[in-house]
Design a protein around this motif. Structure first.
Motif, PDB file in Angstrom:
ATOM      1  N   ARG A 205      11.770  81.611  65.142  1.00 35.56           N
ATOM      2  CA  ARG A 205      12.224  82.062  63.750  1.00 35.56           C
ATOM      3  C   ARG A 205      13.305  80.794  63.605  1.00 35.56           C
ATOM      4  NH1 ARG A 205      12.355  88.240  62.338  1.00 35.56           N
ATOM      5  NH2 ARG A 205      13.404  88.032  64.938  1.00 35.56           N
ATOM      6  N   PRO A 206      13.965  80.962  64.519  1.00 40.41           N
ATOM      7  CA  PRO A 206      15.486  79.808  64.665  1.00 40.41           C
ATOM      8  C   PRO A 206      15.061  78.335  64.719  1.00 40.41           C
ATOM      9  CG  PRO A 206      15.860  81.367  66.220  1.00 40.41           C
ATOM     10  CD  PRO A 206      14.686  81.945  65.915  1.00 40.41           C
ATOM     11  N   LEU A 207      13.973  78.770  65.172  1.00 33.69           N
ATOM     12  CA  LEU A 207      13.717  76.897  64.664  1.00 33.69           C
ATOM     13  C   LEU A 207      13.822  76.068  63.494  1.00 33.69           C
ATOM     14  CD1 LEU A 207      10.682  76.293  67.423  1.00 33.69           C
ATOM     15  CD2 LEU A 207      13.075  74.771  67.799  1.00 33.69           C
ATOM     16  N   GLY A 208      13.337  76.986  62.315  1.00 33.34           N
ATOM     17  CA  GLY A 208      13.620  76.713  60.975  1.00 33.34           C
ATOM     18  C   GLY A 208      12.235  76.173  61.035  1.00 33.34           C
ATOM     19  N   LYS A 209      11.939  74.766  60.554  1.00 32.40           N
ATOM     20  CA  LYS A 209      11.087  74.300  59.242  1.00 32.40           C
ATOM     21  C   LYS A 209      10.787  72.359  60.218  1.00 32.40           C
ATOM     22  CE  LYS A 209       9.480  76.417  56.355  1.00 32.40           C
ATOM     23  NZ  LYS A 209       8.903  76.672  54.066  1.00 32.40           N
ATOM     24  N   PRO A 210      11.449  72.091  61.476  1.00 30.61           N
ATOM     25  CA  PRO A 210      11.359  70.850  61.935  1.00 30.61           C
ATOM     26  C   PRO A 210       9.909  70.001  61.266  1.00 30.61           C
ATOM     27  CG  PRO A 210      11.658  71.960  63.484  1.00 30.61           C
ATOM     28  CD  PRO A 210      10.945  72.647  62.301  1.00 30.61           C
ATOM     29  N   SER A 211      10.570  69.033  60.434  1.00 30.48           N
ATOM     30  CA  SER A 211       9.360  68.389  59.940  1.00 30.48           C
ATOM     31  C   SER A 211       8.515  67.312  60.433  1.00 30.48           C
ATOM     32  CB  SER A 211      10.605  66.917  58.371  1.00 30.48           C
ATOM     33  OG  SER A 211      11.467  66.365  59.704  1.00 30.48           O
ATOM     34  N   LYS A 212       8.617  67.265  61.583  1.00 35.34           N
ATOM     35  CA  LYS A 212       8.065  66.480  62.258  1.00 35.34           C
ATOM     36  C   LYS A 212       6.939  67.690  63.548  1.00 35.34           C
ATOM     37  CE  LYS A 212       9.384  62.272  61.382  1.00 35.34           C
ATOM     38  NZ  LYS A 212      10.412  60.804  61.746  1.00 35.34           N
ATOM     39  N   LEU A 213       7.235  68.415  63.989  1.00 35.46           N
ATOM     40  CA  LEU A 213       7.466  69.535  65.121  1.00 35.46           C
ATOM     41  C   LEU A 213       5.228  68.991  65.359  1.00 35.46           C
ATOM     42  CD1 LEU A 213       8.306  70.632  67.548  1.00 35.46           C
ATOM     43  CD2 LEU A 213       8.431  72.869  66.358  1.00 35.46           C
ATOM     44  N   THR A 214       4.573  69.408  66.021  1.00 31.15           N
ATOM     45  CA  THR A 214       3.331  69.264  66.281  1.00 31.15           C
ATOM     46  C   THR A 214       3.041  70.270  67.349  1.00 31.15           C
ATOM     47  OG1 THR A 214       3.162  66.527  67.799  1.00 31.15           O
ATOM     48  CG2 THR A 214       3.209  66.694  64.706  1.00 31.15           C
ATOM     49  N   SER A 215       4.409  70.000  68.279  1.00 35.78           N
ATOM     50  CA  SER A 215       3.531  70.992  69.522  1.00 35.78           C
ATOM     51  C   SER A 215       4.452  71.880  69.732  1.00 35.78           C
ATOM     52  CB  SER A 215       2.997  70.265  70.206  1.00 35.78           C
ATOM     53  OG  SER A 215       2.705  70.472  71.615  1.00 35.78           O
ATOM     54  N   ILE A 216       4.075  72.643  70.160  1.00 34.96           N
ATOM     55  CA  ILE A 216       4.994  73.812  71.110  1.00 34.96           C
ATOM     56  C   ILE A 216       4.556  74.563  72.315  1.00 34.96           C
ATOM     57  CG2 ILE A 216       6.455  75.870  70.515  1.00 34.96           C
ATOM     58  CD1 ILE A 216       6.887  75.521  67.632  1.00 34.96           C
ATOM     59  N   GLN A 217       5.151  74.232  73.160  1.00 39.75           N
ATOM     60  CA  GLN A 217       4.240  74.350  74.193  1.00 39.75           C
ATOM     61  C   GLN A 217       4.641  75.752  74.752  1.00 39.75           C
ATOM     62  OE1 GLN A 217       1.887  73.904  76.138  1.00 39.75           O
ATOM     63  NE2 GLN A 217       1.052  71.446  75.525  1.00 39.75           N
ATOM     64  N   VAL A 218       3.949  77.402  75.370  1.00 43.25           N
ATOM     65  CA  VAL A 218       4.909  78.619  75.417  1.00 43.25           C
ATOM     66  C   VAL A 218       3.945  79.181  76.390  1.00 43.25           C
ATOM     67  CG1 VAL A 218       5.627  78.907  73.487  1.00 43.25           C
ATOM     68  CG2 VAL A 218       3.232  79.544  73.175  1.00 43.25           C
ATOM     69  N   ALA A 219       3.833  78.264  77.165  1.00 36.70           N
ATOM     70  CA  ALA A 219       2.451  79.164  78.380  1.00 36.70           C
ATOM     71  C   ALA A 219       3.050  79.760  79.618  1.00 36.70           C
ATOM     72  CB  ALA A 219       1.740  77.774  79.387  1.00 36.70           C
ATOM     73  N   GLY A 220       2.949  80.818  79.898  1.00 38.68           N
ATOM     74  CA  GLY A 220       2.909  81.691  80.903  1.00 38.68           C
ATOM     75  C   GLY A 220       4.197  82.629  79.799  1.00 38.68           C
ATOM     76  N   ARG A 221       3.715  82.948  78.245  1.00 38.95           N
ATOM     77  CA  ARG A 221       4.873  84.569  77.869  1.00 38.95           C
ATOM     78  C   ARG A 221       3.724  84.299  76.381  1.00 38.95           C
ATOM     79  NH1 ARG A 221       9.527  85.319  77.670  1.00 38.95           N
ATOM     80  NH2 ARG A 221       9.052  86.383  75.956  1.00 38.95           N
ATOM     81  N   LYS A 222       3.408  85.622  75.323  1.00 40.55           N
ATOM     82  CA  LYS A 222       3.470  85.427  74.799  1.00 40.55           C
ATOM     83  C   LYS A 222       4.499  84.911  73.670  1.00 40.55           C
ATOM     84  CE  LYS A 222      -0.199  86.389  75.880  1.00 40.55           C
ATOM     85  NZ  LYS A 222      -2.061  85.539  75.274  1.00 40.55           N
ATOM     86  N   VAL A 223       3.881  85.049  72.006  1.00 38.55           N
ATOM     87  CA  VAL A 223       4.855  84.887  71.181  1.00 38.55           C
ATOM     88  C   VAL A 223       4.108  86.052  70.222  1.00 38.55           C
ATOM     89  CG1 VAL A 223       5.504  84.060  69.272  1.00 38.55           C
ATOM     90  CG2 VAL A 223       5.971  82.540  71.787  1.00 38.55           C
ATOM     91  N   ARG A 224       4.914  87.385  69.748  1.00 36.89           N
ATOM     92  CA  ARG A 224       4.472  87.269  68.995  1.00 36.89           C
ATOM     93  C   ARG A 224       4.564  87.062  67.318  1.00 36.89           C
ATOM     94  NH1 ARG A 224       8.566  93.179  68.832  1.00 36.89           N
ATOM     95  NH2 ARG A 224       8.288  93.165  66.256  1.00 36.89           N
ATOM     96  N   GLY A 225       3.451  87.750  66.164  1.00 34.42           N
ATOM     97  CA  GLY A 225       3.606  86.624  64.925  1.00 34.42           C
ATOM     98  C   GLY A 225       4.511  87.204  64.089  1.00 34.42           C
ATOM     99  N   ASP A 226       5.065  88.051  64.542  1.00 34.54           N
ATOM    100  CA  ASP A 226       6.181  88.244  63.264  1.00 34.54           C
ATOM    101  C   ASP A 226       7.230  87.228  64.227  1.00 34.54           C
ATOM    102  OD1 ASP A 226       6.954  90.061  64.986  1.00 34.54           O
ATOM    103  OD2 ASP A 226       7.460  91.460  64.146  1.00 34.54           O
ATOM    104  N   ARG A 227       7.751  86.873  64.735  1.00 31.45           N
ATOM    105  CA  ARG A 227       8.928  86.189  64.915  1.00 31.45           C
ATOM    106  C   ARG A 227       8.865  84.052  65.427  1.00 31.45           C
ATOM    107  NH1 ARG A 227      11.243  90.181  70.368  1.00 31.45           N
ATOM    108  NH2 ARG A 227      11.154  91.555  69.398  1.00 31.45           N
ATOM    109  N   ILE A 228       7.590  83.341  64.855  1.00 31.58           N
ATOM    110  CA  ILE A 228       7.922  82.832  64.718  1.00 31.58           C
ATOM    111  C   ILE A 228       6.751  82.331  62.942  1.00 31.58           C
ATOM    112  CG2 ILE A 228       5.069  82.819  64.718  1.00 31.58           C
ATOM    113  CD1 ILE A 228       4.874  80.145  65.859  1.00 31.58           C
ATOM    114  N   ARG A 229       7.927  81.577  62.596  1.00 31.92           N
ATOM    115  CA  ARG A 229       7.118  81.128  60.642  1.00 31.92           C
ATOM    116  C   ARG A 229       5.559  80.701  60.751  1.00 31.92           C
ATOM    117  NH1 ARG A 229      11.255  79.853  57.672  1.00 31.92           N
ATOM    118  NH2 ARG A 229      13.399  79.945  58.746  1.00 31.92           N
TER     119      ARG A 229
END
Length: 618
Positions: A205-229
C-alpha cells in the motif's frame, strides 16, 4: 587480442591499429596499456600492480576483475561508456570520475559509501553490490538513471530513501534485499517495473499509485489482498501470489445474493462449465448463458471483470470475482471473460466495457514449461478492437472468426500449428510475426502497410503479393530473400523503410529504382563492396555486419545522391576512408543498442558487437 599468462606487462604488448579488443587472463598485470583503436578491454587477474591506462582514444568498454583492486582512479580522463569492476577488496569510490559513463556494474561488496555514483551525470544503468543501507548518500542522484539493480549480495540494503529523487527511474530490481518498506517509491512518476522477489516486503500500500507501473514481481512470497491497492493487483507477477481474505472471497458472490434460488442453482451449474480447463466446456457454458437471455445472470458472472491496458502487450481482461484465476488456468479464464462479454446485448450495461477494449494480448502459457491453445472466438463482437497480440500458444482455435474483426494491427509471437484458416480481415494494415508458420497464411497481404517478419522460413510468394507496403522488416537465421522478391520491393510505390538480413549486395542493386528513404542491412550481408549501390535513393543507411571482421570501404557511399545519415555497428578498425563521408549530417558508431528505424521488436534486434567510440566522424 587474447593473452593468457602468469605475469603480463601490458606496456610491452605489440598493439597495432587493427586491434579493437584486448582480453587478458593472468595472475599479475602491470604496466601502461595504450592502443589507438582499442575499444574493449577485459582484464581478469589475481593482482594488478602499477597498472595504468595510457592513450586509448576509442576506449568504450572496460571489464576489470581482480581480488585486490583498491582504486577506481585508473579510469580518470577516459570517456568510458560501459564499466564493470569486480573486487572483494575495493572499499572506496571517492576517485570515481567517469563523465561519459552510461552503464556501470559494481560488484564491490565492501563499499559502504555510494555517494560518488551520484556525480555520474550520464549514467543510465547501474548494477550494484555494496554494503550500503539506503541511497541518501546520493546528493544529488544520477540525473539520467533509468535502470537500477541491487543483486543478491546487497543484503545490507534496508531502506529505499533517496530513490524518490531519481525521477527518471523506470526499472528497479531489489531481489533478495532485506527490505520491509517501499514508501520511498510512493506515486513515483516514471517507475514501470519493480522486482521485490524474495524480499521481506509484505505491504504494498505505501507504493501509492505510480502512474506508469506495469509489473510488480513478488516471486517467492504471497501478498494479502488487503495490503495492495486494487489498481495494482493486475500488475502482480505471478498472479497466483495474491491471497484474498475471507471478506474478499464473500464479495465474489455478492452479485448472486439478490437472485432467486432457482437461478442460483442454474448459475452454479454454468460456473462449473466456465471454470473448467477445457475450451469446449467453456463454450458450452457460454452458450447456456446466451440461451437464458438474462442480463442479470450475465452480469453476475462478469462481476469484478474489468479491462486494463497499461501497454499493448499487457492489455487484457482481469477479474476479482467468479472468474478470478491463477496463472495455471489464466488462458481458460480469460477466454471465458471474452466470450461472455461478446454475447452481451448492445443496449445492456456491459456494452461500455466491451466498447473500451481497443487492444488485447492473448497468451496460452500456463506454466513455465506448458502452453495451450488459444481461441479467437468472440473477437468479432468487440467493435473497438484495433490491436491484437497473440503469443506463446500451441495452436490457434476458431481462426475463421478473425476475418470479421476490426483489427488493424496483428502481432504473432511463438504460435504453433498451421495458420491456414487465419483469413486476414480487410481492416488489417500492420502484421508483425515472430516464430510463427507464416507460410500457411492465406491471402490478405495486399493491403498491409507495415510488415515485420522474424523467422527462419518466410512466405516469399506472399511477400510478392504486397501492394501498399510502406515499411518492411525481414529477419531470420539463414534467411536470404530471392532476387525476385527484392525486385518486387523495388516496384512498390509507397515503400519507405526496408530491413534485410543476409542479402547479397548484387540483389540490393535492384533497389536503385525504389522509393526507399531508409535501408537497414544486417548481419550476413557482404559489405566489402558498395560500388554497386551508388544509385540507391536512401536518405538513411544502417549497417550491421554482425560478427564479421571484414574490412569495409566507405568511399563508395559518398556517391549516394540523397544520403544524409549513416549508422554502422562495427569496429572502427574495420572502416576505411571515413573522411569521404564528412558531408553527412550524422555518421555514428552507436555506443548502445539504439532502436533501428521502424518499430522493430526487441526480439528482432541484433546483438551489438564490441563497439568503440561514440562517433565515426569528429
Amino acid at each position: 587480442m587474447k593473452i593468457k599468462a602468469g605475469d603480463v606487462d601490458v606496456g610491452s604488448l605489440s598493439i597495432d591499429d587493427s586491434v579493437g579488443s584486448i582480453q587478458v587472463d593472468a595472475d599479475h598485470v602491470h604496466g601502461e596499456l595504450s592502443g589507438k583503436n582499442v575499444g574493449s578491454i577485459e582484464i581478469s587477474a589475481l593482482s594488478t600492480t602499477n597498472f595504468t591506462l595510457g592513450d586509448l582514444p576509442r576506449l568504450h568498454t572496460f571489464r576489470w576483475t581482480s581480488r585486490n583492486i583498491d582504486t577506481a582512479g585508473v579510469f580518470h580522463g577516459h570517456h568510458i561508456a560501459e564499466l564493470l569492476i569486480s573486487s572483494k577488496n575495493l572499499e572506496l569510490l571517492a576517485d570515481l570520475d567517469l563523465p561519459a559513463i552510461e552503464m556501470l556494474v559494481l560488484d564491490t561488496p565492501r563499499v559502504r559509501d555510494i555517494g560518488p555514483v551520484g556525480r555520474l551525470a550520464s549514467l543510465r544503468t547501474l548494477w550494484l553490490t555494496a554494503a550500503h543501507q539506503d541511497f541518501t548518500a546520493w546528493d544529488p542522484p544520477p540525473p539520467q538513471l533509468t535502470t537500477l539493480t541491487c543483486n543478491r549480495n546487497s543484503s545490507a540494503l534496508r531502506r529505499l530513501d533517496g530513490l524518490e529523487r531519481c525521477q527518471k527511474l523506470r526499472t528497479l530490481t531489489l531481489a533478495d534485499a532485506r527490505l520491509t518498506d517501499v514508501s520511498a517509491l510512493r506515486d513515483h512518476p516514471a517507475l514501470e517495473r519493480l522486482d521485490l522477489s524474495r524480499t521481506s516486503v509484505a505491504d504494498l500500500r505505501p507504493l501509492g499509485k505510480p502512474s506508469k507501473l506495469t509489473s510488480i514481481q513478488v516471486a517467492g512470497r504471497k501478498v494479502r489482498g488487503d495490503r495492495i491497492r486494487a489498481a495494482l493487483v493486475p500488475f502482480l507477477e505471478p498472479a497466483s501470489s495474491l491471497v484474498r481474505s475471507a471478506a474478499d472471497k464473500k464479495k465474489k458472490r455478492r452479485g448472486n445474493a439478490k437472485l432467486p434460488a432457482t437461478k442460483k442453482r442454474r448459475i452454479a451449474k454454468i460456473e462449473t462449465l466456465l471454470l473448467s480447463r477445457d475450451f469446449e466446456r467453456i463454450d458450452q457454458g457460454v452458450e447456456l448463458v446466451a440461451a437464458l437471455d438474462d442480463e442479470a445472470t450475465l452480469r453476475s458472472l462478469l462481476e469484478g471483470v474489468r479491462y486494463v491496458a497499461p501497454t499493448t502487450r499487457q492489455s487484457r481482461l482481469v477479474s476479482d470475482g467468479v472468474l478470478e484465476s491463477s496463472s495455471v488456468v489464466l488462458p481458460y479464464r480469460r477466454h471465458a471473460m471474452r466470450l461472455l462479454l461478446s454475447i452481451a446485448k448492445e443496449d445492456c450495461a456491459l456494452e461500455e466495457l466491451r466498447q473500451s477494449v481497443n487492444s488485447l494480448c492473448i497468451g496460452g502459457r500456463r506454466t513455465k514449461k506448458e502452453v495451450v491453445e488459444i481461441s479467437l472466438r468472440g473477437l468479432d463482437r468487440f467493435p473497438s478492437l484495433s490491436v491484437l497480440w497473440l503469443e506463446e500458444a500451441r495452436a490457434l482455435l476458431s481462426q475463421q472468426t478473425f476475418r470479421d474483426t476490426t483489427v488493424k494491427e496483428l502481432r504473432l509471437e511463438h504460435i504453433g500449428g498451421d495458420l491456414d484458416e487465419l483469413a486476414l480481415p480487410s481492416s488489417l494494415r500492420v502484421l508483425k510475426a515472430n516464430g510463427a508458420n507464416l507460410g500457411t497464411l492465406p491471402s490478405g497481404w495486399e493491403c498491409l502497410t507495415d510488415l515485420t517478419l522474424v523467422g527462419s522460413s518466410l512466405p516469399f510468394s506472399a511477400l510478392q503479393s504486397t501492394r501498399d507496403a510502406q515499411s518492411i522488416h525481414i529477419f531470420g537465421k539463414g534467411v536470404s530473400l530471392p532476387p525476385q522478391t527484392v525486385e518486387h520491393f523495388a516496384s512498390l510505390p509507397h515503400l519507405k523503410e526496408l530491413t534485410l538480413i543476409s542479402c547479397p549486395v548484387s540483389n540490393i542493386e535492384a533497389l536503385g529504382s525504389s522509393t526507399l528513404r531508409t535501408l537497414v542491412l544486417l548481419g550476413g550481408t557482404q559489405l566489402d563492396d558498395f560500388s554497386g549501390l551508388v544509385e540507391l535513393p536512401v536518405e538513411e543507411l544502417w549497417l550491421s555486419p554482425g560478427s564479421s571482421t571484414q574490412s569495409i570501404d566507405l568511399a563508395p557511399l559518398a556517391k549516394l545522391p540523397k544520403l544524409r545519415r549513416l549508422g554502422i555497428r562495427a569496429r572502427a578498425s574495420q572502416l576505411r576512408n571515413l573522411e569521404a563521408l564528412s558531408h553527412l549530417e550524422a555518421a555514428t558508431l552507436p555506443s548502445s543498442l539504439e532502436p533501428l528505424p521502424g518499430d522493430i521488436w526487441e526480439a528482432a534486434r541484433v546483438p551489438s558487437p564490441s563497439l568503440v567510440g561514440q562517433s565515426v566522424l569528429s
